[in-house]
Design a protein around this motif. Structure first.
Motif, PDB file in Angstrom:
ATOM      1  N   GLU A   5      -8.101  44.458   8.281  1.00  0.00           N
ATOM      2  CA  GLU A   5      -8.521  44.370   9.676  1.00  0.00           C
ATOM      3  C   GLU A   5      -7.367  43.902  10.564  1.00  0.00           C
ATOM      4  N   GLU A   6      -6.588  42.970  10.034  1.00  0.00           N
ATOM      5  CA  GLU A   6      -5.429  42.484  10.774  1.00  0.00           C
ATOM      6  C   GLU A   6      -4.435  43.615  11.033  1.00  0.00           C
ATOM      7  N   VAL A   7      -4.291  44.513  10.065  1.00  0.00           N
ATOM      8  CA  VAL A   7      -3.399  45.658  10.244  1.00  0.00           C
ATOM      9  C   VAL A   7      -3.847  46.499  11.433  1.00  0.00           C
ATOM     10  N   VAL A   8      -5.137  46.789  11.512  1.00  0.00           N
ATOM     11  CA  VAL A   8      -5.660  47.603  12.605  1.00  0.00           C
ATOM     12  C   VAL A   8      -5.442  46.913  13.950  1.00  0.00           C
ATOM     13  N   ARG A   9      -5.658  45.607  14.011  1.00  0.00           N
ATOM     14  CA  ARG A   9      -5.440  44.866  15.251  1.00  0.00           C
ATOM     15  C   ARG A   9      -3.986  44.976  15.709  1.00  0.00           C
ATOM     16  N   ILE A  10      -3.061  44.832  14.766  1.00  0.00           N
ATOM     17  CA  ILE A  10      -1.633  44.870  15.113  1.00  0.00           C
ATOM     18  C   ILE A  10      -1.219  46.279  15.542  1.00  0.00           C
ATOM     19  N   LEU A  11      -1.709  47.292  14.842  1.00  0.00           N
ATOM     20  CA  LEU A  11      -1.389  48.672  15.226  1.00  0.00           C
ATOM     21  C   LEU A  11      -1.868  48.960  16.644  1.00  0.00           C
ATOM     22  N   SER A  12      -3.070  48.529  16.957  1.00  0.00           N
ATOM     23  CA  SER A  12      -3.601  48.741  18.309  1.00  0.00           C
ATOM     24  C   SER A  12      -2.787  47.976  19.340  1.00  0.00           C
ATOM     25  N   ASP A  13      -2.357  46.780  18.976  1.00  0.00           N
ATOM     26  CA  ASP A  13      -1.576  45.963  19.900  1.00  0.00           C
ATOM     27  C   ASP A  13      -0.228  46.604  20.222  1.00  0.00           C
ATOM     28  N   ASN A  28      -6.756  52.966  -0.094  1.00  0.00           N
ATOM     29  CA  ASN A  28      -8.137  53.256   0.317  1.00  0.00           C
ATOM     30  C   ASN A  28      -8.796  52.090   1.054  1.00  0.00           C
ATOM     31  N   ASN A  29      -8.419  50.863   0.691  1.00  0.00           N
ATOM     32  CA  ASN A  29      -8.982  49.718   1.416  1.00  0.00           C
ATOM     33  C   ASN A  29      -8.527  49.702   2.872  1.00  0.00           C
ATOM     34  N   LEU A  30      -7.310  50.146   3.121  1.00  0.00           N
ATOM     35  CA  LEU A  30      -6.819  50.256   4.493  1.00  0.00           C
ATOM     36  C   LEU A  30      -7.457  51.451   5.200  1.00  0.00           C
ATOM     37  N   ILE A  31      -7.574  52.559   4.493  1.00  0.00           N
ATOM     38  CA  ILE A  31      -8.189  53.757   5.076  1.00  0.00           C
ATOM     39  C   ILE A  31      -9.628  53.463   5.512  1.00  0.00           C
ATOM     40  N   GLU A  32     -10.343  52.665   4.723  1.00  0.00           N
ATOM     41  CA  GLU A  32     -11.707  52.291   5.082  1.00  0.00           C
ATOM     42  C   GLU A  32     -11.734  51.549   6.413  1.00  0.00           C
ATOM     43  N   GLU A  33     -10.723  50.744   6.659  1.00  0.00           N
ATOM     44  CA  GLU A  33     -10.660  50.015   7.928  1.00  0.00           C
ATOM     45  C   GLU A  33     -10.390  50.969   9.088  1.00  0.00           C
ATOM     46  N   SER A  37     -12.819  51.502  12.348  1.00  0.00           N
ATOM     47  CA  SER A  37     -12.226  51.076  13.611  1.00  0.00           C
ATOM     48  C   SER A  37     -12.832  51.839  14.782  1.00  0.00           C
ATOM     49  N   GLN A  38     -13.156  51.122  15.831  1.00  0.00           N
ATOM     50  CA  GLN A  38     -13.706  51.734  17.037  1.00  0.00           C
ATOM     51  C   GLN A  38     -12.651  51.834  18.137  1.00  0.00           C
ATOM     52  N   SER A  39     -11.384  51.559  17.789  1.00  0.00           N
ATOM     53  CA  SER A  39     -10.317  51.602  18.791  1.00  0.00           C
ATOM     54  C   SER A  39      -9.877  53.045  19.019  1.00  0.00           C
ATOM     55  N   GLU A  40      -8.803  53.208  19.776  1.00  0.00           N
ATOM     56  CA  GLU A  40      -8.251  54.535  20.036  1.00  0.00           C
ATOM     57  C   GLU A  40      -7.419  55.044  18.862  1.00  0.00           C
ATOM     58  N   LEU A  41      -7.305  54.243  17.842  1.00  0.00           N
ATOM     59  CA  LEU A  41      -6.492  54.582  16.677  1.00  0.00           C
ATOM     60  C   LEU A  41      -7.105  55.766  15.918  1.00  0.00           C
ATOM     61  N   LYS A  42      -6.307  56.807  15.658  1.00  0.00           N
ATOM     62  CA  LYS A  42      -6.811  57.981  14.949  1.00  0.00           C
ATOM     63  C   LYS A  42      -5.950  58.245  13.716  1.00  0.00           C
ATOM     64  N   LYS A 134      -1.751  36.729   3.609  1.00  0.00           N
ATOM     65  CA  LYS A 134      -1.194  35.904   4.676  1.00  0.00           C
ATOM     66  C   LYS A 134       0.133  36.470   5.188  1.00  0.00           C
ATOM     67  N   GLN A 135       0.870  37.121   4.304  1.00  0.00           N
ATOM     68  CA  GLN A 135       2.164  37.692   4.699  1.00  0.00           C
ATOM     69  C   GLN A 135       2.019  38.974   5.502  1.00  0.00           C
ATOM     70  N   LEU A 136       0.943  39.710   5.279  1.00  0.00           N
ATOM     71  CA  LEU A 136       0.850  41.078   5.783  1.00  0.00           C
ATOM     72  C   LEU A 136       0.985  41.141   7.308  1.00  0.00           C
ATOM     73  N   GLY A 137       0.229  40.335   8.046  1.00  0.00           N
ATOM     74  CA  GLY A 137       0.301  40.373   9.498  1.00  0.00           C
ATOM     75  C   GLY A 137       1.677  40.041  10.038  1.00  0.00           C
ATOM     76  N   PRO A 138       2.245  38.887   9.659  1.00  0.00           N
ATOM     77  CA  PRO A 138       3.587  38.552  10.156  1.00  0.00           C
ATOM     78  C   PRO A 138       4.651  39.584   9.804  1.00  0.00           C
ATOM     79  N   LEU A 139       4.595  40.123   8.574  1.00  0.00           N
ATOM     80  CA  LEU A 139       5.602  41.108   8.177  1.00  0.00           C
ATOM     81  C   LEU A 139       5.406  42.427   8.921  1.00  0.00           C
ATOM     82  N   LEU A 140       4.167  42.795   9.193  1.00  0.00           N
ATOM     83  CA  LEU A 140       3.937  44.031   9.937  1.00  0.00           C
ATOM     84  C   LEU A 140       4.440  43.893  11.369  1.00  0.00           C
ATOM     85  N   LYS A 141       4.214  42.734  11.977  1.00  0.00           N
ATOM     86  CA  LYS A 141       4.747  42.504  13.327  1.00  0.00           C
ATOM     87  C   LYS A 141       6.270  42.596  13.317  1.00  0.00           C
TER      88      LYS A 141
END
Length: 533
Positions: A5-13, A28-33, A37-42, A134-141
């Motif tokens: 979920e954090e990945v989707v938030r950061i991508l949208s940001d 697949n766990n990421l694809i499920e998110e 997702s109800q954002s503009e992300l496609k 815990k690392q995923l969000g900071p490293l993705l940013k």
């Protein structure tokens, strides 16, 4: 929240609209998110991961935003490499997220295990394996920041169990990434002004870095009476038929551009680090302007290196410089270019009955919208497009430095997804298109009404030409023929088989109103790719 979920938030940001990729076990766990997702992300499902990175790279080139793609680890990640190297070579910001087998299996030579950090070490400017949620969000940013600021490829390799870990919400960006105001030092500016004032035959070579500075570039060139040569990636920086433009440089360039370079007593590189010394002056002094200091003097020795944006630095020059009265050199170059256009027009208007590449590109000019997006593949089509496409305000996408075949179709898909209201055309050879033709089905699935023009001569003509130039007999350059119009129809799209100009004109007219992807399969004669050399 889950790490996915954090990945989707950061991508949208980061204003990501499209993620290109292929689902699979380790993501697949990421694809499920993405699904939830109800954002503009496609999420755009491609048929081959190579197309995912080529499309994401094209999107970055077109928009200036970071392109994003996703794949499983192992074989999927390996497929990504070609588009990643295209992004690296053309300085397109790209973020790649790949799966990996779970932590408890790493290092055991398990099913589909590949050392992805080693695999991506050469292509990426940022390359990390995530070891916890815990690392995923900071490293993705950080991956986004590195890709954006360094105009390169960032990679995160994520074991599949990481996506399901629980993490705390973190703060998103409170503001956009700050833009750094780079100002050249005064000594370099003074040196450049002195060189410009002394020059009798100055020549400008403008590249991608000049995009967005058209008005400043034209005013600058007019003031100092300098013809403007453009690099391949710089095509469109000023209109092709502007009086100051004398075309592309190099094997796919024009005679007037080559002649001007050989006679120049000052070379000004603006937003380009053009590497082919054979086409540049042998010993003329040079000024280079680039936003990236590492590019200054990389391929050609410079007397004045200016680090900054083309728009700002050229505006500063325009305030200091006065109108140059001696315009003999510029007028000579303009006459040469006028003669060149007449020669190109004669080639396009040849009426032998059989279509050739120049005929197709020349005809297309009449059916291009002023703001169209044109995605060019690699091969003869690159040469013909560089020479015969007469751009005004259109966007031009190409794999320039890597020059990978198969880039035309992914570029068109990305172009239409990002600019759905604009006309989008891919120009491909039969060799380049057939490398990625499975992903025409991606265009059909998402229904962007792109037009793919295939110049079909049943051979890899540029390679054939190269073999002849080396004194070899052509070998294995023929391609098994296919009716690509029928392939388009079988895919659920529009297909047109074209053998003469009337049929070509009719197809181009009809494609303007189609609401599905279209292929125009144009039978052309084989021809040497460098007419008028």
């Amino acid at each position: 929240m889950k790490a996915s979920e954090e990945v989707v938030r950061i991508l949208s940001d980061w204003d990501v609209n499209h993620i290109y990729g292929y689902p699979g076990d380790s993501v697949n766990n990421l694809i499920e998110e993405f699904r939830k997702s109800q954002s503009e992300l496609k999420f755009i499902q491609v048929r081959h991961e190579e197309v995912a990175t080529l499309a994401a790279s094209a999107e970055a080139k077109l928009t200036g935003r970071v392109g994003v793609c996703v794949s499983i680890g192992g074989p999927g990640a390996i497929h990504l490499l070609n588009g990643m190297y295209d992004a690296k070579a053309d300085s397109a910001p790209l973020v790649v997220i790949t799966g990996q087998i779970s932590h408890d299996l790493l290092g055991t030579d398990n099913f589909q295990e590949v050392n992805l950090e080693r695999l991506f070490d050469d292509v990426a400017i940022f390359n990390k394996r995530v070891t916890s949620g815990k690392q995923l969000g900071p490293l993705l940013k950080q991956a986004f920041r590195e890709a954006y600021e360094k105009k390169g490829v960032s990679v995160l390799t994520v074991p599949d169990d990481v996506f399901t870990e629980k993490v705390r919400k973190t703060e998103l960006r409170s503001e956009a990434i700050p833009s750094f105001h780079l100002v050249p030092d005064k000594h370099s500016v003074q040196k450049a002004v002195s060189l410009i004032q002394q020059a009798k035959k100055p020549v400008i070579l403008a590249g991608k870095g000049g995009m967005g500075a058209r008005d400043e570039l034209l005013e600058f060139a007019e003031k100092i009476a300098a013809p403007v040569v453009v690099s391949l990636r710089g095509k469109g920086v000023i209109p092709d038929q502007h009086p100051l433009c004398i075309g592309n440089l190099g094997h796919l360039g024009t005679k007037p551009a080559y002649k001007a370079m050989q006679n120049a007593d000052l070379l000004m590189l603006i937003g380009t680090s053009y590497p082919y010394r054979d086409f540049l002056p042998s010993d003329a002094p040079a000024i280079q302007l680039d936003i990236d200091s590492s590019k200054i003097g990389k391929w050609y020795p410079v007397d004045a290196g200016l680090v900054g944006s083309a728009k700002e630095v050229l505006a500063g020059f325009n305030e200091q410089l006065t109108y140059k009265e001696d315009r003999d050199f510029l007028q000579e170059c303009q006459q040469d270019m006028s003669d060149w256009w007449k020669q190109m027009d004669e080639i396009v208007s040849e009426s032998s009955g059989n279509l050739q590449g120049p005929h197709v590109i020349g005809t297309l000019n009449d059916y291009l919208d002023d703001d169209a997006i044109v995605s060019i593949d690699v091969g003869n089509v690159t040469v013909w497009s560089a020479r015969y496409l007469r751009l005004t305000n259109q966007k031009f996408i190409v794999s320039s430095w890597l020059a990978t075949m198969g880039c035309g179709l992914p570029g068109a898909i990305a172009g239409k997804l990002n600019q759905p209201d604009k006309q989008v055309i891919a120009i491909c050879g039969d060799g380049g298109f057939s490398m990625v033709m499975q992903d025409f089905l991606t265009a059909v699935k998402y229904r962007p009404p792109i037009t793919v023009i295939i110049l079909n001569n049943e051979e890899i003509a540029m390679i054939k030409y190269e073999q002849k130039e080396m004194g070899h007999s052509p070998y294995q350059t023929d391609i098994q023929d296919l009716n690509y119009a029928d392939f388009a129809k079988a895919s659920g799209a529009n297909g047109y088989f074209v053998q003469n100009k009337d049929e070509l004109v009719a197809a181009l007219k009809e494609c303007r109103n189609n609401d599905l992807p279209s292929i125009i399969d144009v039978k052309i004669e084989s021809r040497e790719p460098l007419p008028g050399k």
